[in-house]
Design an enzyme around this catalytic site. Structure first.
Site, PDB file in Angstrom:
ATOM      1  N   GLY A   1      24.321  47.124  85.953  1.00  0.00           N
ATOM      2  CA  GLY A   1      23.932  48.151  87.148  1.00  0.00           C
ATOM      3  C   GLY A   1      21.800  47.530  87.262  1.00  0.00           C
TER       4      GLY A   1
ATOM      5  CD  GLU B   1      21.339  56.176  75.887  1.00  0.00           C
ATOM      6  OE1 GLU B   1      20.713  55.548  75.533  1.00  0.00           O
ATOM      7  OE2 GLU B   1      22.828  56.072  76.158  1.00  0.00           O
TER       8      GLU B   1
ATOM      9  CE  LYS C   1       7.859  55.092  74.520  1.00  0.00           C
ATOM     10  NZ  LYS C   1       6.680  56.627  73.363  1.00  0.00           N
TER      11      LYS C   1
ATOM     12  N   GLY D   1      19.197  46.762  86.605  1.00  0.00           N
ATOM     13  CA  GLY D   1      18.207  45.350  87.041  1.00  0.00           C
ATOM     14  C   GLY D   1      17.733  44.559  85.655  1.00  0.00           C
TER      15      GLY D   1
ATOM     16  CB  SER E   1      18.033  53.555  76.292  1.00  0.00           C
ATOM     17  OG  SER E   1      18.582  55.249  77.159  1.00  0.00           O
TER      18      SER E   1
HETATM   19 MO1  MOS Z   1      25.647  54.390  77.109  1.00  0.00          MO
HETATM   20  S1  MOS Z   1      25.932  56.087  76.985  1.00  0.00           S
HETATM   21  O1  MOS Z   1      24.623  53.560  74.733  1.00  0.00           O
HETATM   22  O2  MOS Z   1      26.112  52.802  77.457  1.00  0.00           O
END
Ligand code: MOS
Length: 768
Positions: A489, A723, A719, A491, A530
């Site tokens: 979700g 999150e 980077k 992109g 992330s």
């Molecule tokens: Mo995440 S909490 O690593 O989807």
């Protein structure tokens, strides 16, 4: 909504600096960094996109799971006879089914469970499963199964669970894993401090409730298993399923083209998927399962509740001399983890730090990774403490943070960060927000009080480097990108296609992305932590560069010039020297003869001796109604150093989505258990469990990309973003509420009920 970009003042041009394995991050870009709408936007909004819940196969059966209605109980006896004889019922599984006698693990080491554990330790624990001709017949059959439960004493709250004589969730008691880590000497650090503050901060259990509920479809073809799964990582699900069924990985195909949100709750294989595959094998028919909304509240995971005692020492000059965090959290009924300590150890410079963490078992659904696991909780404590310390030493909270920005990771032997954009996040965020002016002028009196708050954050993981991408250029000049990553979700498909477009000069609409299918795509790590852009975009770029290099060589030969004389734009080769020519790719004979050029790119390792991590600072302005206890977030600024911003639109989506989740965590979301009575969850629905809606998010918000032009992190200069976007939000709001009211709300979420009670206490006791 506005978006604002900034470049760090001390930044150097990207060109001419070394990057891993030779490929330098781009300088100027044409496609990357633009506002590119999602390449699959039409499919997503029109309903044409096929999610797992849309899969329908010939002869497909539907599964449903019977779940324990009690917080703690033993299954004594089950009578399946009535259910078995109902029309359309094809198969039933329980803990007595030999094929279903499988172990189940939850994160940390410690007590294990089973696929169907007759000792049910939380409401929602799996008891039986049915496959039937229709979902309704499956649900009806569940109701026809009679189960005799021996109800057991239960415990719903962390502090109760820790008491002597509390009902044990497991034989070994309710204390799970204890983790301690220490650097320096905190006693010395506190002795050196001019101000020492201590506070207990609490957060509530926040539940996973993604738009698309968890779903799988399983189909066997002989001993080959195909599973469509709403998952963040098809390769992880494939690997675990192969282990469960004793199959080679090559015999398990997992497909996850579209999925409607995961946030960590779809990071790994779920019980429902194994159950569906077992039922499909037993019936020799495809079987589908879609969990209900209520089931997602009970048993697909959560952000655990934490009780965090934080003691901090600071000198009058703003030096943080000691931090001591004692965290007790509950990952629910199994060792699913509840650690939070990272930010205390790494966000600010501090020589003397001690973190002690204990996981406690309670009779409730288990924790699961949830968007920056542990970090928003820790920020809730640390960033409110930073605010309180700043006020004690009479320093502006932004200035105080700026004084303590690290250039290296204190959790990794002081390894330098590739870039630290935290300073710029704070200064640019404050400037765009109008921090100083707001501090000086905002009205903090009367019924409606205004206040402003700041909080910062970072993410603590650099991501995996195991990723391979394949780019195919067809003779007509269109391209195909083959990548294993799920687009959860965020992109991902769009951003990766932009990387190909950047390198090949092929327009975005001529690039098709094949993704998240273990049988047809190359390996990518799960889309979580992330890491998706960070782990995959460098591999995609290398694959595209390989195609580009070969294409230019062929073109140079055909056009009788050198590669240096050529450029690649808008689907055509252009000669830079006379005679000027533009040859569309489909007219290139050497490409037509080969039909296709293929490039394969592997992700390079992380840089040696450096660590790439993202940073953030967020600013909130709130309006507190002292009559109703309601808080309105009227303005919000989020400044993020996530390296290069790949796409303005998806960047905004990520940051704003993170803020929205942070608002839920900070102001409204919490699992409510009927503690001491039934022990059941009383708000397992979207009416009573309050996630933010359009009226709860700030009408005025700005997302700032602080791009430090990181030339060392990887070849795309990226980077993580997903999150960090949610980490400081709740703390920024709490700090703004303090600024408005003088009330330090230590318990998240700050509900109107809670705030009203605190305001009433303030009236009696004076301003706190
Ligand atoms: Mo995440 S909490 O690593 O989807």
């Amino acid at each position: 909504m506005t978006l604002y970009d900034t470049t760090m003042p001390d930044d150097k041009p990207a060109d001419g600096q070394p990057a891993p394995a030779g490929l330098k991050p781009w300088g100027e870009t044409k496609v990357v960094g633009t506002r590119a709408p999602r390449i699959d936007a039409y499919e997503r909004v029109s309903g044409a996109a096929i999610y797992t819940q849309d899969i329908s196969l010939p002869g497909m059966l539907h599964a449903a799971i019977l779940r324990c209605p009690h917080p703690h109980a033993n299954v004594r006896r089950m009578d399946l006879s009535k259910a078995k004889n109902m029309p359309g019922v094809r198969a039933i599984l329980t803990h007595e089914s030999p094929s279903a006698d499988l172990p189940w693990f939850f994160g940390d080491k410690g007590p294990m469970s089973k696929l169907f554990d007759p000792h049910c330790r939380y409401e929602g624990d799996e008891v039986a499963a049915v496959a039937a001709d229709s979902p309704h017949r499956a649900w009806d059959a569940l109701k026809a199964i009679t189960v005799e439960y021996e109800e057991l004493p239960f415990v719903s709250e962390i502090e109760e669970a820790m008491k002597e004589g509390a009902p044990p969730v497991h034989e070994g008691g309710n204390r799970g894993r204890v983790r301690t880590s220490e650097r320096g000497d905190i006693a010395k650090g506190f002795a050196e401090a001019d101000v020492v503050l201590e506070e207990t901060y609490r957060t509530s259990c926040e539940l996973h409730t993604p738009m698309e509920t968890h779903a799988s479809v399983a189909q066997w073809d002989g001993s080959r298993l195909t599973v469509w799964d709403s998952t963040q990582g098809v390769f992880d699900v494939q690997k675990t399923l192969a282990q469960y069924f004793g199959l080679p990985s090559s015999s398990v195909r997992v497909i996850g083209h579209y999925m409607g949100g995961g946030f960590g709750s779809k990071l790994e294989l779920g019980k429902y998927t194994v159950i569906t595959a077992l039922l499909a094998r037993d019936t020799a028919l495809p079987v589908k399962i879609c969990l209900s909304r209520e089931e997602t509240f009970l048993c697909v995971g959560n952000r655990p509740a934490n009780i965090m005692q934080l003691k901090a020492g600071v000198k009058n000059d703003g030096t943080i001399s000691a931090l001591h965090l004692v965290n007790v959290g509950s990952g629910g009924a199994y060792p699913a983890g509840s650690g939070v300590g990272y930010l205390v150890q790494d966000l600010y410079l501090c020589r003397n730090v001690k973190v002690e963490e204990t996981n406690v078992f309670i009779n409730a659904g288990t924790a699961r990774a949830m968007r920056a696991p542990g970090f928003p909780q820790c920020a809730w404590a640390l960033e409110q403490m930073m605010d309180a310390l700043a006020s004690k030493i009479g320093m502006d909270p932004v200035e105080f943070r700026l004084k303590n920005v690290p250039a290296y990771s204190q959790t990794r032997n002081n390894t330098p960060f590739t870039t630290t954009g935290l300073k710029e996040c704070l200064t640019e965020g404050a400037r765009v927000f109008g921090w100083k002016e707001a501090k000086a002028t905002i009205r903090r009196e009367g019924t409606i009080r205004r206040g402003v708050g700041v909080a910062a954050g970072m993410w603590g993981w650099e991501g995996s480097t195991v990723s391979t991408a394949i780019v195919k250029l067809f003779a007509d000049g269109s391209a195909n990108l083959n990548i294993g990553a799920s687009d959860i979700g965020t992109g991902t498909k769009t951003v990766m296609a932009m990387v190909v477009a950047e390198e090949l000069g092929v327009p975005l609409e001529r690039i098709q992305v094949e993704n998240a299918d273990t049988a047809t795509t190359s390996f990518a790590p799960s889309s979580g932590g992330s890491q998706t852009v960070v782990a995959n975009s460098p591999a995609v770029r290398k694959a595209a560069v390989e195609v580009r290099t070969r294409l230019l060589e062929l073109a140079a030969e055909e056009l009788k010039c050198t590669v240096a004389d050529l450029s690649l734009n808008d689907g055509a080769i252009q000669t830079l020297t006379a005679p000027a020519r533009t040859v569309p790719l489909h007219e290139l004979q050497s490409l037509a003869q080969r039909e296709m050029l293929v490039g394969v790119g592997h992700r390079d390792p992380h840089p040696q001796g450096k660590i790439p991590l993202p940073f953030a600072a967020q600013f909130a302005e709130v309006e507190v109604n002292t009559r109703t206890g309601e808080t309105r977030i009227v303005k919000f600024v989020a400044a993020h150093d996530s390296g290069r911003m790949m796409n303005r639109l998806t960047f905004e989506n990520q940051v704003f989505g993170g803020i929205a989740m942070g608002i839920g965590f900070g102001t409204s979301e919490r699992r409510i258990l009927d503690a001491g009575q039934t022990g059941k969850m009383v708000n397992a629905n979207w009416h009573d469990y309050k996630i933010p809606t359009a009226v709860d998010v700030p009408p005025e918000h700005t997302c700032i990309s602080v791009d430090p032009h990181d030339t060392e992190c990887n070849n795309t200069g990226t980077k993580g973003l997903g999150e960090p976007a949610t980490i400081p939000t709740a703390a920024a709001i709490a700090n703004a509420i303090f600024d408005a009211t003088g009330i330090r709300v230590t318990q998240a979420p700050v509900t109107p009920m809670q705030l009203l009670a605190l305001l009433a206490g303030q009236e009696k006791g004076g301003r706190q």
